[in-house]
Design a protein around this motif. Structure first.
Motif, PDB file in Angstrom:
ATOM      1  N   GLN A  12       0.882  -1.369   0.059  1.00 20.95           N
ATOM      2  CA  GLN A  12       0.038  -0.174  -0.026  1.00 20.95           C
ATOM      3  C   GLN A  12       0.801   1.209  -0.049  1.00 20.95           C
ATOM      4  N   ALA A  13       0.282   2.120  -0.465  1.00 22.26           N
ATOM      5  CA  ALA A  13       1.087   3.486  -0.434  1.00 22.26           C
ATOM      6  C   ALA A  13       1.288   4.149   1.060  1.00 22.26           C
ATOM      7  N   PRO A  86       2.233   5.234  -5.289  1.00 18.96           N
ATOM      8  CA  PRO A  86       1.586   4.500  -6.720  1.00 18.96           C
ATOM      9  C   PRO A  86       2.437   4.932  -8.064  1.00 18.96           C
ATOM     10  N   THR A  89       5.184   2.326  -8.792  1.00 16.38           N
ATOM     11  CA  THR A  89       4.754   0.919  -9.481  1.00 16.38           C
ATOM     12  C   THR A  89       5.267   0.675 -10.903  1.00 16.38           C
ATOM     13  N   VAL A 119       2.441  -0.574  -6.102  1.00 19.36           N
ATOM     14  CA  VAL A 119       2.021   0.178  -5.039  1.00 19.36           C
ATOM     15  C   VAL A 119       0.488   0.856  -4.975  1.00 19.36           C
ATOM     16  N   SER A 120      -0.268   0.144  -4.277  1.00 24.42           N
ATOM     17  CA  SER A 120      -1.794   0.573  -4.328  1.00 24.42           C
ATOM     18  C   SER A 120      -1.957   1.708  -3.481  1.00 24.42           C
ATOM     19  N   SER A 121      -2.931   2.600  -4.100  1.00 30.63           N
ATOM     20  CA  SER A 121      -3.457   3.708  -3.428  1.00 30.63           C
ATOM     21  C   SER A 121      -4.515   3.706  -2.409  1.00 30.63           C
TER      22      SER A 121
END
Length: 121
Positions: A12-13, A86, A89, A119-121
């Motif tokens: 995660q971010a 993000p 990524t 990387v997820s927001s």
């Protein structure tokens, strides 16, 4: 010469990941090692690099968040990535400029297989 990279994944971010890359083979010495990344539709670009004397270089977008380090004995380079965003990524590639054992060449470039960092927001 082979470069084996480890450590990609999904985070995660704001999170952290640590990439490592070990070089093996007929190595006399390694001039510099580094990490590149390539996002979809974009060119591969240098993220960070460390020379044999420990001099480091970073692209501006990661300075202060990423740290590159090197173990000269183990021919290994690490990339500690903190405060991930993000936009980090990409597929990350390990690179080394190697003086081969028995070679008179100044250095040869080798690449590892990429490792995905998402990387997820």
């Amino acid at each position: 010469v082979q470069l084996q990279a480890y450590g990609g994944g999904l985070v995660q971010a704001g999170g952290s990941l640590r990439l490592s890359c070990a070089a093996s083979g007929s190595i006399f010495s390694i001039n510099y090692m580094g990490w590149y990344h390539q996002a979809p539709g974009k060119e591969r670009e240098l993220v960070a690099q460390v020379t044999s004397d420990g001099t480091t270089t970073y692209i501006s977008s990661v300075r202060g968040r990423f740290t590159i380090s090197r173990d000269n004995v183990g021919n290994t380079v690490y990339l500690q990535m903190n405060s991930l965003k993000p936009e980090d990524t990409a597929v990350y590639y390990c690179h080394a400029n190697v003086v081969l054992a028995g070679s008179k060449n100044a250095g040869n470039d080798f690449w590892g297989k990429g490792t995905q960092v998402t990387v997820s927001s």
